[in-house]
Structure formats: C-alpha cells, structure tokens
Design a protein around this motif. Structure first.
Motif, PDB file in Angstrom:
ATOM      1  N   ASP A  74       0.914  -1.104  -0.004  1.00  0.00           N
ATOM      2  CA  ASP A  74      -0.015   0.068  -0.215  1.00  0.00           C
ATOM      3  C   ASP A  74       0.961   1.218  -0.015  1.00  0.00           C
ATOM      4  O   ASP A  74       1.630   1.313   0.875  1.00  0.00           O
ATOM      5  N   ALA A  98       8.023  -0.212  -9.204  1.00  0.00           N
ATOM      6  CA  ALA A  98       6.792   0.076  -9.630  1.00  0.00           C
ATOM      7  C   ALA A  98       6.294   1.450 -10.077  1.00  0.00           C
ATOM      8  O   ALA A  98       6.571   2.149  -9.054  1.00  0.00           O
ATOM      9  N   LEU A 102      -0.939   8.147 -10.504  1.00  0.00           N
ATOM     10  CA  LEU A 102      -1.995   8.573  -9.562  1.00  0.00           C
ATOM     11  C   LEU A 102      -3.139   9.737 -10.307  1.00  0.00           C
ATOM     12  O   LEU A 102      -3.869  10.105  -9.695  1.00  0.00           O
ATOM     13  N   VAL A 111      -4.482   9.575  -1.356  1.00  0.00           N
ATOM     14  CA  VAL A 111      -4.788   8.470  -2.249  1.00  0.00           C
ATOM     15  C   VAL A 111      -3.969   7.345  -1.802  1.00  0.00           C
ATOM     16  O   VAL A 111      -2.550   7.380  -1.675  1.00  0.00           O
ATOM     17  N   THR A 112      -4.707   6.194  -1.591  1.00  0.00           N
ATOM     18  CA  THR A 112      -4.028   5.196  -1.178  1.00  0.00           C
ATOM     19  C   THR A 112      -4.081   3.997  -2.315  1.00  0.00           C
ATOM     20  O   THR A 112      -5.419   3.827  -2.925  1.00  0.00           O
ATOM     21  N   VAL A 113      -2.909   3.396  -2.835  1.00  0.00           N
ATOM     22  CA  VAL A 113      -3.105   2.694  -3.892  1.00  0.00           C
ATOM     23  C   VAL A 113      -2.073   1.104  -3.712  1.00  0.00           C
ATOM     24  O   VAL A 113      -1.244   1.446  -3.066  1.00  0.00           O
ATOM     25  N   THR A 114      -3.031   0.428  -3.715  1.00  0.00           N
ATOM     26  CA  THR A 114      -2.382  -1.063  -3.488  1.00  0.00           C
ATOM     27  C   THR A 114      -1.825  -1.569  -4.792  1.00  0.00           C
ATOM     28  O   THR A 114      -2.679  -1.896  -5.754  1.00  0.00           O
ATOM     29  N   THR A 115      -0.670  -1.973  -4.832  1.00  0.00           N
ATOM     30  CA  THR A 115      -0.016  -2.682  -6.123  1.00  0.00           C
ATOM     31  C   THR A 115       0.461  -4.084  -5.501  1.00  0.00           C
ATOM     32  O   THR A 115       0.665  -4.222  -4.435  1.00  0.00           O
ATOM     33  N   LEU A 116       0.519  -5.091  -6.183  1.00  0.00           N
ATOM     34  CA  LEU A 116       1.179  -6.301  -6.333  1.00  0.00           C
ATOM     35  C   LEU A 116       2.310  -6.327  -6.692  1.00  0.00           C
ATOM     36  O   LEU A 116       2.663  -5.833  -7.859  1.00  0.00           O
TER      37      LEU A 116
END
Lengths: 421, 730
Positions: A74, A98, A102, A111-116
């Motif tokens: 996150d 990564a 945004l 802004v909360t961004v979840t990446t794998l």
C-alpha cells in the motif's frame, strides 16, 4: 527545474519550422502557430515546477515475503496543500520497481494505492525512498522529486526481508522419515553445537570465541565457555555454493537458495534436523570461511530462510568447500550431505567430482543437486550442456546421487528424478 | 515455479476513447478550417473529407487490435493516387501560391486516409501533427481575423491532447489492485480539474502571447513569384485608352463629385478640392507587405484654384518579362519618378481586393514589376498604372517596388537649377492671391536650403492647420488653397497636401499631388495591412535637384522605409490594436481611472529611478535575505536526493553506534578507510560498506557513463540495509 522531454524537442522543431515558413510566405497566422507551440513549450516547462509541492508518501509493506511471491504493498500519497497536483506519478523501488499513475490529487486529498509487487531479489529491501514525478499539464517537461517514505507508524525507512522462494516438496527420496515429528526435539541431548544451552565448561582448543562466558571467566580466573546441545538427530547437511552469481532476478544463487530452503524446510517438516553450510557471513565462520547453521527445532525454518535471504555471492569455490568439509569437523554425525550448486565452469567435471568422491567415502550418502544454468544465465561462466552431462556422469561415478534441476523445470520434479548409479 | 512479468515489446493499441475523440475533433476542425477558405478545395472533396475523417477514426477504433496490413496496402494505393493528382495540378501552377491549393487537397486526403489506420497512440500523435499542417495550410490561406473561429477550438483540443497523451500508457505503469481516494469535506467534483485546466490554458496563452510579441518579422522570403489571380470573370472595360475609370463615384449634382461611402473622388481624372463628404470604414483591400507604405495610385500636377488635373495623360504599355507571368514598368518611367537613393529597399506587395476599385493599380512608389491576372496594363508618365479591367472583389495582384532610402544630409545639400521639363510642376493658377507666396516666404525666411524650406512649410502646416472632415464647401470663386490657409485652416488631407504643394511652388520648388491609400492598420494576427475606404488619402511629392521625387505627407507623415529594429516585432501593432479596442469599449470614467493609475505608477517609477541606488540596494538585500532563509530551510529538511546518497547516509547512520562517526570534512573514501581499518568489523560489513561508498562516489562524482544504474543503486541500498541489519544483531 523540470527536465525537458522528447516532446519539448518536437514542439521546438515545429515552432522553428513554422517560423521559417511564416517568414518565407509572410503569413501572420503561421507566426501565431509558431508562438503557440513555443508558448506551450514554455508553459509546459515552467508549470511543473511547483507540481509536487506538499506531497508526502507513506508505505505499508509486509516485513517478510518470499522471493517471487506477489506481495500487496500500500502506498499512501497525501497532498497537504490546498492546490491541486496534476499528473502525479510515483516510482517506488520497494521490492520491485513499480511505476504508479495517480493522476490528479486535489488539495487535502489522500490517495491509497495498492499494488502487487513480485520481489525479484532476496535480501533486505530498504524502502525509505520513492520518486515522485509530474509532467502536467502538457508532458513537455517532468519534475521529479525523491521523497523519504514513512512507515505506517511514522517510522522512517520501513524495510522488508525477502526470503528465498520456498517450494513445497513431497517426501525426499534421500531422507527416511523420523518416527514422530517431535523426535528431533526430545532425543537425548549430547554436547555439541546445537541451539540448546547445556551449561558452562572450561575453554578447549578450537572453541569459538563467540561462546566465551565472560562473567564465569571473571569469576573463576580461567576462560569458560558456554556448552550447547549436540543435535543427535541431525543426519542431513545442506551445503550451498555461493561463490559467484550473475544476473538481476531469479539468479543462479537465488535458485540455489530456493532449493536449499525447500530441502531444509522439508527435512524439518519430516522431523529431522539439518545442518546448513554456507560461505561465512561473519558469524561462526571457521578457518575455511564456512558457516554452519544447525537447525533442528520448529522455529528453525525462519533462521534458515533468513540466513539464505542474506546470502551474498562470495567465499571459496565450491570444490574447495567440499574439500574443507572432508577434512573438517562440520559433518560429524551427518549421514547425508546435499550439495546444491550451479553448473558454473569452476564446478566442472575436473574440479568437483574428486572432492565429492572423497566426501562420499566419508559419509553415508552424498546427494548432488546441480542447478543447471540456461544460456541466458551466463554466457561465459556456465558449463555447456554437454559438459553438464559429463559432470553428472562423473558425480555419479564419484558415488553421488544426482538430482539435476534443469532450467524451466519444477524443483519438486527434479528432486524426485535422481537415481544412484 | 516462480514467474516474473516480462514486458511485451509491441506497443499496444490505444484504448482511451477520450484521447481518440479529442484527436478526431481536432482533425475535423482542421479540415473544416481548410475547406472554409475561399477556393481552397473542390466542394466534392470538402464534403468527402468532412464526412470520411470521423468515419475513419470510428473504423480505426473498432479495428485497433486487429492486423492492418491489407488496410495499409489499400491506403498506400489511395495515397499514391492523391499524390498523382497533386503532381498533375502542381505541374500546371505558375506561382507558389497556385500550388497551395492542390497542396491543401493533398493534405486533406492524407489526413482522411490516415484516419482509417490509427491503432496506437503514436498514430494519433501523427494525426495531431497532420492536423497542425492542415491548420497551417488554412492559416496561410486565411486573410482575416475570422480564422480565430477555428484556431481557438483547435488550440483547446490540442491542449487537451497534450494533457491526455502525457499520461502513461497502461503498459507503462503498474495496474493497481485497488485505489482509494479520501478527501476531507466535499466529495470529488469537477471544480478542481476545471480550475487546473483553465490555469494551464491561461498560462499557455500568456506565454504564447509574450513569445508572439517578441517574435521578429524577418525579411526572409524565398518566394520568387508572388500570387496573382482573378476571383471570377474579369470585368473588361469597354473602351480602355489608359484613362482612369471609377464606377464607384457619386453623380456630380452641382458639377462637383463629392465623396460617397464607397467612392473616393481622387481616383479619377480630376482631384476636386471642393468635394466634401465621408468615406465608409469598409475594408477595401488587404496588403501583404513587410513594411507600411503609402499605396500610391494617381499623380496630379496642374492646379486651377479648385481642382488638380493631369497635364499629360499619355500612357505607355507595360512590357511582358521573360518569366512569362509578370510585366515590367519601363525603366525610364521608374527612374523619372523615384529619387536616386543612397540605399534602396525592394518590397513585394500583394493586394487582396475586398471591394471593387477603379482600374488603377495601387503600390508603394516606385513600382517596377507587376504580377496581374490580365495583360494590356498601361502606365502614365508619373508612374500611375492602369488596368484594362476593373479591380473586382477577390482579385489578387502583386507588385514589386523600389523604395529609396534617403540620407537627410544629401537632401540638405541638394541645390541647383530646376530643369525646364519640370516646369509643369511649378505651375500656379493665375488668380492665386499673393498672400500665399508671402506666407510661404515668411515661413521659410530662416531656411537655408530647399530641404529646410520643405520642412519649414510642413511644420507650419502641422502646427497651424487641423485635419477635419466636417467642414462646409468653399464659397464660390475662392481659391481653395488660399481659403484654407487664411480662412478656415481646417480641412481634408487634399487641402493640406495641396497647400504645401502650392506654397512650395511659390518658392520655386517642383511639387505634385498624389492620391492613393494610407498604409491602413496592420492586423497583428494575419500580418496583413487592412486598408479601409476611409484610408483614401492625398499627399505630395517634392522634387530635389540631383535627387528626384521625394514623398511628403503633411497630414499624417510618410511611413519610414528603413524601419528600425523595433518595427520587426508585433508588439507595436498589438498594443495599438488593444488600445483601439479599449478606446472603443471602455467607458470614459474607467478610462480616466486607468489613466490616473498609469500616471501614479509612472510617478512611483520616476521616484524609484531618481533614488535608484537605494532601490537597487533594497532589492539586493531582500533577495539575499530570501535566499539565506530558503537555504536554511532547505538544509534543515535535507533529504537524500538519490538512492545512492540514501544508501550512504544509512551506512553512516548504521556505523555511528560502533564509533564510526563521520567527521564534518571527512570524505566518503576517508570514512571507508576508517571502516576498513577496524578489525572488529565483520568482513561482510566492510564489503557491503565498500559497495555503498563506491556506488555513492560514482553517483556523485562519476562521469555520466560511469553513473550507477538504478539496479546498482538499489543494490547499494540493500547493502546499506544489510549493514544495519548485521550491526543491529551485534
């Protein structure tokens, strides 16, 4: 100042061309077009200057993950100003580089961004930095800023330890299962180098200075050392070759560590103890530069994984390691030695099999797991396919059971395919 | 098995509908801009382009992910056909201007065909470039400010395209698993994005305006054959003998041809100083020329007390030149009617007729060559060129002129006898009162040269007479010049120019009166001089011994030929246009308030200038304080700028508890030496430290080629973290 991008050159070239045409045909509107292109260039260059002001980044990432596993991370980007920030992009190198788009972040917005992320490397991934960028509004120039990343609790620089990939293996053909899984823990203790503390005795030649018990030494006037339990159930040693490595992701050493971690984990799960022998990391390193890690209790898997996670290329060549094991005390009580090594040229048929033969004469069983390198792994240092076949043949001739791990094959299948010659 | 993502090499198709719509609409605007220009493309081509381009973009969007090789082959054949058509049209063109029209058709077809195959973002960018070319083509054909109707929406769409295409493609960024936005208070509205877009637009337009004002107009044209064309059929004059025919003149009710809205009586055989009335502000023609000039039409040399006529109406034919497209004014006529210059400026002017005009060609003096869509041109002895056709709306012609640049000292030194052939230019009416000559003598008493006499008379007229179009007709029987000089001192440019001409003639200086048009106002966008009916004008030419004929305009002045550096920029015309606009629309009280404000600012500025050392010192002090404060704030919150620096900082912090505290002047290498000398440290710590320090040094001091890659920097970062980890275990 924001860095100009290729688009700026295009706009400039267009403006110059239009100016030339305008001058040539005396057309006023072409001057207007030329000025418009230059105006867009100027505005696009100057406007990103304050485009990242007031942004900060917080990251939530797990402390431990396995190499190659998809890991959710996150990233929280907050705009602490009243102004809108446009075209915001984050480049976060944590675990895996990564690039995250945004877009617009309004004043006061979070802004909360979840990446794998799939970590390509083992080891400690320190993630206290991230790069913010913005090329708004016209993509003419990009403003970049490296920002410190806080952890969820406000701590600076949260790090993640990337452990080797752990492959679930079935019963290993070279290990007889113990009667119970508790066997390793409850067998009668013997003095040795196990993890369990037994007592204090006088110093003997060969004892590690790490084990000196300073309070007793001061009290008795002679050097006293701590004595540890000798793990009786330790019947298997895993020896890994970390002499060299090549590549950026899923390297030969990564595969060696994966195989070692998987074997050790399986051994522990079957109720046996294991000795992991790696090139030294400065702790308990012997004269030959080797380091042994006894594991025989349930929590030991973490220690193995951590040791392998931090394993860096270096140390003696693998044939030298095997030779030193033949001569040294490390393999006392070991029934089976599992040698895991990439098929580097220095592990070729001339160098490694003689050492393995000596080892096979000393202990009950020697298992060789050559991690066969693909051509793209290393053009100059890897054995050719024909040489690999020759190496396997010589290892078998030396008395080893050979389980080659071919490129692109599953480890589990590879360890089930070995045969004794 | 562990799998790692491998990025594909082929650029994926563009899925953004917004981006595609913006490009398609921008292209459509550009197509409409081209087809809207008069005679730019054939109507059928125009309709086809307007319909096919959007259809092409829709087709391309639907097929964006499919193979387009057969389509590309088909489009290539179509392009070749369009190119063939262009080559056919261009080969018959006699001027560059005539190739612009087939070129517009070719560009249209290229754009339309391209619209059918734009799968990727790069193709859409080509579409935008193509639309820019179309807009430039339309702009070069456009003569008026009405082109703004197309420019403004195209600008907005181009800005939107720049903004949308600046976003990374989906394959260039990681696709988030989830994205959450939290905003205290109000939800996400459209206000903030709209304000941002508006701000960007305003800044871009302001920047473009500044660039536009600072952009020089250089005399760099390589066009050898300027344009000339007819709009339709030529209106042939029934009997052309070289005389002037002006169908726009009013009927002479009482024997005097007055001014009508669309007819200037000076464009005829007679210039009557009794004529009164007003001309309209209708646009007559546009002139494409690098400099402003008086657009000369006719010359009058005989004055009878109320009218000017031409003493010699003989005309000769213009000769066709070897290029086959232009006609040349006989050199003796050119030489006879211009000054012998110290330097000369050659100027090509193209006239685009907007209103019907008499059969007189306008041009800056002295015209040497004419590009006209009809033969049979004639020129009189004074260099006035007549056409066998009326100058109808839509007609385009060009002329080359030589504009002499004269040194004032040479004019001052000009003296000598007036040749007998110039006697007509000294003619005075029999009834001219003596007081006119007496006045001229009194004005020029102190003038020591012909040039000084001319300037003295011109200055006197400027100081003592007033330009006024609302004066009554002169009483019967009076001399127009005498009445103007001694009774009214108010009048038209004809009265002012005639008065100067007659007064100089009384002093023995040859003069003649010229009619034509003033320079008009230069449109800052098109660059064309826009000339209105009301710009019809009269001035005079004065003959100097050894020099020749020199223009003077006592009413408004003659535009300078050798313009200064400042005239190369559009700032002057722009500010003048803005001033005219505000003068028309701003109410008087507001204008007064603005005037007061400007005066106040001027006073403050003058005060600041008078105490400039203090102002400079204060500015320097303020800048220094601001810089120091900024520097301190920056130092306090200093954070590593790069990954390598961050690794080094972490290494220093990690080793500090072990006694390795980096001194203020200690270099990274010296710090590393201390670490390596410490035998208590593990080899791994030392090795990792060396990796970190060497990477940091390469990053900080290395040549661009030696800079570490991002992977190497991250490795150093990991090594620093490992040192922290190992040290922490101790």
């Amino acid at each position: 100042m924001p860095r100009l991008r290729k688009r700026a050159a295009s706009l400039l070239a267009g403006a110059i061309l239009l100016f030339f045409l305008a001058t040539n045909v005396q057309s006023g509107w072409l001057y207007v077009f030329s000025a418009l292109l230059l105006g867009a260039l100027l505005a696009g260059w100057l406007m990103p200057i304050g485009g990242l002001r007031g942004l900060d980044v917080t990251r939530h990432a797990p402390e431990r993950v396995h190499q190659g596993d998809g890991t959710p991370v996150d990233l929280v980007v907050s705009n602490h100003t009243r102004g809108t920030r446009r075209g915001v992009r984050v480049r976060d190198p944590h675990l895996e580089v990564a690039d995250i788009w945004l877009g617009t972040i309004r004043g006061g917005e979070q802004v909360t961004v979840t990446t794998l992320r799939t970590p390509p490397r083992r080891g400690v991934h320190a993630g206290d930095l991230a790069a913010l960028g913005s090329n708004a509004p016209f993509g003419v120039a990009e403003r970049r800023r490296t920002v410190a990343v806080d952890g969820p609790d406000g701590s600076r620089g949260p790090s993640t330890l990337v452990l080797p990939t752990l492959v679930p293996l079935g019963p290993l053909p070279f290990i007889e299962p113990s009667a119970t899984t508790n066997h390793a823990i409850h067998s009668a203790p013997r003095r040795g180098h196990g993890p369990e503390y037994l007592g204090i005795r006088e110093y003997r030649s060969g004892d590690s200075m790490r084990h000196v018990h300073w309070p007793s030494t001061a009290r008795t006037g002679s050097v006293m050392v701590r004595e540890f339990e000798q793990e009786q159930t330790r019947r298997l040693a895993v020896v890994v070759d970390a002499a060299r490595d090549d590549g950026q992701a899923w390297t030969p050493l990564d595969r060696v560590c994966c195989a070692a971690a998987s074997v050790c984990s399986t051994v522990l799960a079957q109720g046996n103890g294991a000795l992991l022998i790696t090139p030294g990391d400065g702790h308990g390193t012997d004269a030959e530069g080797l380091s042994g890690l006894d594991v025989s209790y349930r929590g030991a898997q973490d220690e193995i994984l951590e040791r392998l996670a931090l394993l860096e290329p270096g140390g003696p060549s693998f044939p030298d390691v095997v030779n030193s094991l033949v001569a040294g005390p490390e393999l006392r009580g070991v029934e089976t030695a599992v040698l895991i090594f990439p098929t580097w040229r220095q592990n070729g048929a001339e160098a490694l099999p003689p050492a393995v033969q000596q080892l096979a004469e000393r202990i009950l069983r020697v298992v060789a797991v050559p991690v066969v390198l693909a051509r793209e792994d290393s053009k100059h240092h890897a054995l050719e396919a024909a040489d690999v076949a020759g190496l396997e043949q010589r290892l078998r001739a030396a008395g080893a059971v050979v389980y080659p791990w071919m490129p692109g094959h599953e480890l589990e299948a590879a360890l089930a395919s070995g045969r004794v010659t | 098995m562990v799998k790692f993502r491998i990025k594909g090499r082929a650029t994926p198709a563009e899925d953004s509908i917004a981006l595609r719509v913006v490009v398609a609409v921008a292209v459509e605007v550009a197509i409409v801009a081209v087809v809207s220009q008069p005679q730019a493309v054939a109507p059928l081509t125009a309709i086809a382009a307007v319909i096919l381009a959007p259809a092409g973009y829709l087709f391309s969007y639907r097929r964006r992910s499919r193979s387009s090789v057969p389509l590309k082959v088909l489009l290539s054949f179509a392009l070749l056909a369009a190119l063939g058509q262009f080559m056919g049209s261009a080969s018959s063109a006699v001027s560059v201007d005539q190739t612009r029209l087939p070129l517009a058709t070719l560009f249209l077809w290229v754009q339309v065909l391209h619209a059918f195959d734009v799968p990727r973002r790069r193709d859409l960018a080509f579409s935008m470039v193509s639309s820019l070319i179309l807009m430039a083509e339309a702009a070069s054909l456009s003569l008026s400010s009405s082109f703004l109707v197309f420019l403004v929406p195209w600008m907005a769409l181009s800005g939107a395209w720049l903004s949308l295409s600046a976003r990374p493609r989906p394959d260039q960024v990681v696709t988030p698993v989830a994205i959450r936005r939290t905003m205290p208070g109000a939800g996400r509205g459209l206000r903030a994005p709209m304000v941002s877009a508006l701000t960007s637009s305003v800044v871009a337009v302001l920047a473009a305006s500044l660039v536009f004002l600072a952009m020089p107009r250089l005399p760099g044209t390589f066009v050898r054959t300027p344009p000339f064309s007819l709009a339709g059929r030529a209106a042939q004059l029934s009997s052309f003998d070289g005389g002037v025919q002006n169908p726009g003149l009013a009927d002479p009710g009482d024997g005097v041809v007055d001014f009508s809205a669309d007819g200037y009586p000076g464009f005829s055989d007679v210039l009557d100083l009794r004529a009164r009335g007003r001309l309209s502000d209708e646009l007559v023609f546009r002139v494409r020329a690098p400099h402003a000039a008086l657009w000369r039409a006719e010359v009058f040399d005989t004055y009878d007390g109320s009218t000017w006529t031409m003493g010699d109406e003989t005309t000769v034919d213009l000769r066709a030149t070897t290029d086959g497209v232009s006609m040349q004014v006989p050199f003796p006529i050119v030489k006879r009617n211009m000054a012998v210059p110290d330097a000369e400026v050659r100027m090509t002017q193209t006239f685009y007729l907007e209103e019907p005009q008499p059969n007189v060609l306008f041009g800056a003096s002295a015209v040497t060559q004419v590009y006209f869509p009809a033969g049979g041109l004639k020129v009189d002895r004074a260099g006035s060129i007549r056409s066998p056709i009326l100058l109808d709306e839509g007609l385009v012609y060009s002329v080359d002129s030589i504009l002499p640049v004269l040194d004032t000292e040479r004019l001052e030194a000009a003296s000598g006898e007036v040749p007998g052939r110039l006697a007509p230019y000294l003619q005075l009416p029999e009834g001219l009162p003596d007081r006119v000559g007496a006045l001229a003598n009194s004005i020029t008493t102190s003038a020591g040269s012909t040039h000084a006499q001319v300037l003295a008379v011109q200055s006197w007229l400027r100081a003592n007479t007033r330009y006024n179009l609302d004066i009554p007709r002169d009483p019967e029987g009076v001399d127009a010049v005498d009445h103007f000089l001694f009774e009214t001192r108010e009048g038209f440019c004809e009265q002012i120019a005639s008065s100067m001409a007659i007064m100089l003639r009384t002093l023995g200086i040859p003069t003649r009166v010229v009619t034509g048009y003033g320079p008009g106002e230069r449109n800052p966008f098109t660059g064309y001089f826009e000339v209105k009916q009301s710009d019809a004008h009269a001035w005079l030419e004065v003959w100097y011994p050894g020099v020749g004929w020199v223009q003077y305009d006592p009413t408004f002045g003659v535009p300078q030929v050798a313009s200064g550096f400042g005239s190369r920029f559009m700032a002057g015309p722009v500010f003048a246009a803005v001033g005219r606009f505000f003068a028309q629309v701003v109410p008087e009280p507001v204008k007064r308030a603005i005037g007061t404000m400007v005066r106040t600012v001027g006073s403050v500025g003058r005060l600041a200038l008078s105490a400039w050392p203090w102002v400079v010192a204060l500015a320097v002090l303020g800048a220094t304080v601001a810089w120091v404060g900024r520097r301190r704030r920056s130092d306090r919150r200093h954070e590593p700028d790069t990954i390598g620096e961050a690794a080094f900082v972490e290494l220093v912090q990690a080793l500090a508890p072990l006694g390795h505290v980096r001194g203020p002047s200690e270099t990274a290498a010296e710090f590393l030496q201390g670490v390596e000398a410490d035998e208590a440290l593990d080899d791994d710590v030392v090795g990792a430290s060396e990796l970190v320090v060497r990477t940091y040094e390469r990053e900080r001091f290395g040549s661009p080629r030696a800079k570490p890659t991002e992977a190497e920097a991250l490795r150093a970062r990991a090594a620093a973290a490992q040192v922290r980890h190992l040290v922490g275990r101790h």
